[in-house]
Design a protein around this motif. Sequence first.
Motif, PDB file in Angstrom:
ATOM      1  N   LEU A  66       0.778  -1.231  -0.033  1.00  0.00           N
ATOM      2  CA  LEU A  66      -0.148   0.043  -0.050  1.00  0.00           C
ATOM      3  C   LEU A  66       0.880   1.110   0.024  1.00  0.00           C
ATOM      4  CD1 LEU A  66      -2.889  -1.139   2.636  1.00  0.00           C
ATOM      5  CD2 LEU A  66      -2.390  -1.415  -0.079  1.00  0.00           C
ATOM      6  N   ILE A  67       2.207   1.014  -0.594  1.00  0.00           N
ATOM      7  CA  ILE A  67       3.075   2.392  -0.650  1.00  0.00           C
ATOM      8  C   ILE A  67       2.537   3.026  -2.029  1.00  0.00           C
ATOM      9  CG2 ILE A  67       5.258   3.192  -0.968  1.00  0.00           C
ATOM     10  CD1 ILE A  67       6.164   0.779   0.650  1.00  0.00           C
ATOM     11  N   ARG A  68       2.383   4.187  -2.067  1.00  0.00           N
ATOM     12  CA  ARG A  68       1.956   4.921  -3.315  1.00  0.00           C
ATOM     13  C   ARG A  68       3.161   4.767  -4.515  1.00  0.00           C
ATOM     14  NH1 ARG A  68       0.776  11.129  -1.669  1.00  0.00           N
ATOM     15  NH2 ARG A  68       2.869  10.632  -1.002  1.00  0.00           N
ATOM     16  N   PRO A  69       2.675   4.754  -5.633  1.00  0.00           N
ATOM     17  CA  PRO A  69       3.817   4.417  -6.805  1.00  0.00           C
ATOM     18  C   PRO A  69       4.932   5.439  -6.515  1.00  0.00           C
ATOM     19  CG  PRO A  69       1.726   4.381  -7.744  1.00  0.00           C
ATOM     20  CD  PRO A  69       1.594   4.560  -6.244  1.00  0.00           C
ATOM     21  N   GLU A  70       4.699   6.745  -6.356  1.00  0.00           N
ATOM     22  CA  GLU A  70       5.698   7.858  -6.359  1.00  0.00           C
ATOM     23  C   GLU A  70       6.569   7.486  -5.333  1.00  0.00           C
ATOM     24  OE1 GLU A  70       1.861   9.779  -5.099  1.00  0.00           O
ATOM     25  OE2 GLU A  70       2.618   8.238  -6.428  1.00  0.00           O
ATOM     26  N   ASP A  71       6.006   7.115  -4.028  1.00  0.00           N
ATOM     27  CA  ASP A  71       6.880   7.112  -2.866  1.00  0.00           C
ATOM     28  C   ASP A  71       7.750   5.632  -3.296  1.00  0.00           C
ATOM     29  OD1 ASP A  71       6.022   8.989  -1.380  1.00  0.00           O
ATOM     30  OD2 ASP A  71       4.176   7.942  -0.562  1.00  0.00           O
ATOM     31  N   THR A  72       7.205   4.719  -3.698  1.00  0.00           N
ATOM     32  CA  THR A  72       7.990   3.491  -3.944  1.00  0.00           C
ATOM     33  C   THR A  72       9.295   3.862  -4.981  1.00  0.00           C
ATOM     34  OG1 THR A  72       6.065   1.882  -4.102  1.00  0.00           O
ATOM     35  CG2 THR A  72       7.996   1.224  -5.360  1.00  0.00           C
TER      36      THR A  72
END
Length: 218
Positions: free
Chosen positions: A201-207
């Motif tokens: 559930l980590i946002r793509p941009e944060d990944t």
Amino acid sequence: MSTAWSTVGDGDFFCPGCGGDRNYRRRTGRRRLTVLGVPLLPRGYAGPVVECAACRHHFSTDALDHPTSARLSAMLRDAVHTVALAVLTAGGTSSRTVRVTAVAAVRAAGFDDCTEDQLTTLIDALAADTGRLPGAYEGVDEPCGAALAIELHEALGPLAPHLAPGGRESILLQGARIALADGPYSPAEREVLTTVGGALLIRPEDTVRLLETARTPS
């Protein structure tokens, strides 16, 4: 008004009041209008509720959705193990540095007796099971196909809601460090780690940010 409670089940749960693992009783009740201590007219039903055996407080049955500390530890251990296997499957196990890094992560998560041989043997065994690790067997080219994505979501999905953001990021970063142990990410490793981020559930941009952060020497 008084309530006569009946126990309909029991077990272990994480008590929100005590802040730890406790025994509970699942209870239902019948309300009655009481006059001078004497129950008279019925006033319907109460509950069901979860009663902590230690503090005696009552909680909604939603409290049972939170895993016990023991269960949460086991889920975390299994999650790190699954991520390590997924990254090794994507990047291969030929590099001893990668194997050592993976073993260190798995041991730190709770598998104290994990060895390089155990990890490589398990990957070989899973590779022989064509329903488990796509990309590791004949006829499939993408290391993070549907079946592996399902494996990651099954291991990480139930855990993610119970972890703070830092805890979810830590699991992703452990996988990233395994992948980087022998050099920059391969496309297959990056694909697997992107799937790990989504399952957590980590946002793509944060990944993307975290994967780049892992590449920066500390």
